[in-house]
Scaffold this motif. Sequence first.
Motif, PDB file in Angstrom:
ATOM      1  N   SER A 161       1.099  -0.841   0.360  1.00 22.53           N
ATOM      2  CA  SER A 161       0.168   0.141  -0.096  1.00 22.53           C
ATOM      3  C   SER A 161       0.889   0.835   0.085  1.00 22.53           C
ATOM      4  CB  SER A 161      -0.768  -0.022   1.406  1.00 22.53           C
ATOM      5  OG  SER A 161       0.183  -0.277   2.286  1.00 22.53           O
ATOM      6  N   LEU A 162       1.940   1.350   0.268  1.00 22.55           N
ATOM      7  CA  LEU A 162       3.350   2.908   0.391  1.00 22.55           C
ATOM      8  C   LEU A 162       3.286   2.984  -0.370  1.00 22.55           C
ATOM      9  CD1 LEU A 162       5.665   1.277   2.809  1.00 22.55           C
ATOM     10  CD2 LEU A 162       4.022   2.853   3.083  1.00 22.55           C
ATOM     11  N   LYS A 163       3.157   4.102  -0.773  1.00 18.42           N
ATOM     12  CA  LYS A 163       2.749   5.365  -2.151  1.00 18.42           C
ATOM     13  C   LYS A 163       3.923   6.305  -2.155  1.00 18.42           C
ATOM     14  CE  LYS A 163      -1.029   3.374  -3.308  1.00 18.42           C
ATOM     15  NZ  LYS A 163      -1.002   2.434  -4.897  1.00 18.42           N
ATOM     16  N   PHE A 164       5.003   6.313  -0.477  1.00 17.53           N
ATOM     17  CA  PHE A 164       6.004   7.218  -0.563  1.00 17.53           C
ATOM     18  C   PHE A 164       6.393   7.244   0.894  1.00 17.53           C
ATOM     19  CE2 PHE A 164       2.071  10.573   0.783  1.00 17.53           C
ATOM     20  CZ  PHE A 164       3.023  11.227   1.348  1.00 17.53           C
ATOM     21  N   ILE A 165       7.544   7.991   1.641  1.00 17.83           N
ATOM     22  CA  ILE A 165       8.238   7.993   2.737  1.00 17.83           C
ATOM     23  C   ILE A 165       8.246   9.478   2.762  1.00 17.83           C
ATOM     24  CG2 ILE A 165       9.912   7.044   4.058  1.00 17.83           C
ATOM     25  CD1 ILE A 165       9.721   4.653   2.721  1.00 17.83           C
ATOM     26  N   HIS A 176      20.644   6.608   5.000  1.00 16.12           N
ATOM     27  CA  HIS A 176      19.148   6.927   5.643  1.00 16.12           C
ATOM     28  C   HIS A 176      18.379   6.964   3.874  1.00 16.12           C
ATOM     29  CE1 HIS A 176      21.131   7.780   9.903  1.00 16.12           C
ATOM     30  NE2 HIS A 176      21.097   6.376   9.093  1.00 16.12           N
ATOM     31  N   ARG A 177      17.916   7.643   3.498  1.00 19.44           N
ATOM     32  CA  ARG A 177      17.834   7.051   2.134  1.00 19.44           C
ATOM     33  C   ARG A 177      17.667   6.379   1.461  1.00 19.44           C
ATOM     34  NH1 ARG A 177      15.317  12.404  -1.095  1.00 19.44           N
ATOM     35  NH2 ARG A 177      16.576  13.613   0.340  1.00 19.44           N
ATOM     36  N   ARG A 178      18.707   6.311   0.831  1.00 15.30           N
ATOM     37  CA  ARG A 178      19.345   4.903   0.033  1.00 15.30           C
ATOM     38  C   ARG A 178      18.937   3.717   0.163  1.00 15.30           C
ATOM     39  NH1 ARG A 178      25.931   5.903  -1.424  1.00 15.30           N
ATOM     40  NH2 ARG A 178      24.541   7.724  -2.844  1.00 15.30           N
ATOM     41  N   ILE A 179      18.988   3.373   1.852  1.00 14.29           N
ATOM     42  CA  ILE A 179      18.441   2.489   2.477  1.00 14.29           C
ATOM     43  C   ILE A 179      16.556   2.283   2.367  1.00 14.29           C
ATOM     44  CG2 ILE A 179      17.783   1.254   4.748  1.00 14.29           C
ATOM     45  CD1 ILE A 179      20.873   2.513   5.683  1.00 14.29           C
ATOM     46  N   LEU A 180      16.085   3.356   3.083  1.00 12.42           N
ATOM     47  CA  LEU A 180      14.343   3.382   2.432  1.00 12.42           C
ATOM     48  C   LEU A 180      13.745   2.988   1.206  1.00 12.42           C
ATOM     49  CD1 LEU A 180      14.422   6.047   4.986  1.00 12.42           C
ATOM     50  CD2 LEU A 180      13.536   4.516   5.766  1.00 12.42           C
ATOM     51  N   MET A 181      14.761   3.623  -0.056  1.00 16.83           N
ATOM     52  CA  MET A 181      14.125   3.232  -1.463  1.00 16.83           C
ATOM     53  C   MET A 181      14.677   2.323  -1.361  1.00 16.83           C
ATOM     54  SD  MET A 181      15.044   6.650  -2.645  1.00 16.83           S
ATOM     55  CE  MET A 181      14.830   6.693  -4.328  1.00 16.83           C
ATOM     56  N   ARG A 182      15.561   1.373  -1.359  1.00 18.45           N
ATOM     57  CA  ARG A 182      15.973   0.104  -1.752  1.00 18.45           C
ATOM     58  C   ARG A 182      15.510  -1.156  -1.007  1.00 18.45           C
ATOM     59  NH1 ARG A 182      20.432  -0.592   1.261  1.00 18.45           N
ATOM     60  NH2 ARG A 182      19.273  -1.993   2.410  1.00 18.45           N
ATOM     61  N   VAL A 183      14.485  -0.951  -0.355  1.00 18.59           N
ATOM     62  CA  VAL A 183      14.256  -1.632   1.331  1.00 18.59           C
ATOM     63  C   VAL A 183      12.898  -1.444   0.336  1.00 18.59           C
ATOM     64  CG1 VAL A 183      13.376  -2.836   2.820  1.00 18.59           C
ATOM     65  CG2 VAL A 183      15.720  -1.493   2.828  1.00 18.59           C
ATOM     66  N   PHE A 184      11.991  -0.560   0.946  1.00 19.46           N
ATOM     67  CA  PHE A 184      10.676  -0.176  -0.117  1.00 19.46           C
ATOM     68  C   PHE A 184       9.935   0.077  -1.063  1.00 19.46           C
ATOM     69  CE2 PHE A 184      10.989   1.275   4.989  1.00 19.46           C
ATOM     70  CZ  PHE A 184      10.647  -0.632   5.104  1.00 19.46           C
ATOM     71  N   GLY A 185      10.853   0.524  -1.879  1.00 17.65           N
ATOM     72  CA  GLY A 185      10.753   0.483  -3.049  1.00 17.65           C
ATOM     73  C   GLY A 185       9.748   2.029  -3.555  1.00 17.65           C
ATOM     74  N   VAL A 186       9.691   2.528  -3.073  1.00 16.77           N
ATOM     75  CA  VAL A 186       9.371   4.080  -2.920  1.00 16.77           C
ATOM     76  C   VAL A 186       9.333   5.817  -3.218  1.00 16.77           C
ATOM     77  CG1 VAL A 186       6.581   3.187  -1.994  1.00 16.77           C
ATOM     78  CG2 VAL A 186       8.464   3.969  -0.793  1.00 16.77           C
ATOM     79  N   PRO A 187       9.189   6.513  -3.395  1.00 17.70           N
ATOM     80  CA  PRO A 187       9.805   8.083  -3.325  1.00 17.70           C
ATOM     81  C   PRO A 187       9.865   8.248  -2.088  1.00 17.70           C
ATOM     82  CG  PRO A 187       8.985   8.172  -5.279  1.00 17.70           C
ATOM     83  CD  PRO A 187       8.075   6.643  -4.336  1.00 17.70           C
ATOM     84  N   VAL A 188      11.396   9.283  -1.325  1.00 14.44           N
ATOM     85  CA  VAL A 188      11.621   9.582   0.298  1.00 14.44           C
ATOM     86  C   VAL A 188      11.310  10.865  -0.050  1.00 14.44           C
ATOM     87  CG1 VAL A 188      12.818   9.441   2.294  1.00 14.44           C
ATOM     88  CG2 VAL A 188      12.556   7.039   0.262  1.00 14.44           C
ATOM     89  N   PHE A 189      11.145  11.684   0.531  1.00 15.45           N
ATOM     90  CA  PHE A 189      10.958  12.783   0.383  1.00 15.45           C
ATOM     91  C   PHE A 189      11.387  13.556   1.951  1.00 15.45           C
ATOM     92  CE2 PHE A 189       7.341  12.253  -2.670  1.00 15.45           C
ATOM     93  CZ  PHE A 189       8.599  12.471  -4.112  1.00 15.45           C
TER      94      PHE A 189
END
Length: 208
Positions: A161-165, A176-189
């Motif tokens: 259900s995730l669309k962004f972080i 930390h941005r790279r980890i979050l994007m790699r694991v969850f596959g959504v944009p990080v802002f």
Amino acid sequence: MAKQELRHDFPQNFLPAGQTLDSLLEQNLVELEHTSGTSSERLPVIFGRGWWNAQEARALRLNRFIGKILDEFPHAHRATLTSPACNGLTCPTVWMSREQRTFENALFVNLARIPFLLGDAELAHMAAEIADWVPQFLDVDPVHGARFALYCEQRGIKFPSLKFILCSYEFVSVLHRRILMRVFGVPVFNLYGSTETGHLLMETSAAK
């Protein structure tokens, strides 16, 4: 103007003549906030009730990607992972039920001040709560978010259900941005809030 000047004669330096902080708090008209104290002593400041939520609602809309998501999901669920000492709603010293950690469309997931002390059982419980909550976005302190992301990566846990972080509470690092994007596959802002001045800055560029 520096923090020293803001501290001088507090709280009267913030208030019109004839008003007291105690009376305003009793009437639920203002919030008493404190800065984190990372650069000097903690600084007390006074804002109108609900200042953060009102500004956040406007700031998020500055990002076109997020704006489209919020148009699609007007009551978007968020799952928040941050130190309970930061959010002003949950307490780090006592156990709280899920109902006590749910505020309208937001679920505060963790109760630990130090994310590295979370054990597998606690992280698994957090993941189960998030999956059941079906959030459209995560609202994280980047350190807490990265710790949780690595746990999810090790166990292959996904949240479709995730669309962004949304990263706040402290500035998100490149790692930390790279980890979050790699694991969850959504944009990080990144959403940056200044407690000293009561304003929010929202990242508006496309996902990196």
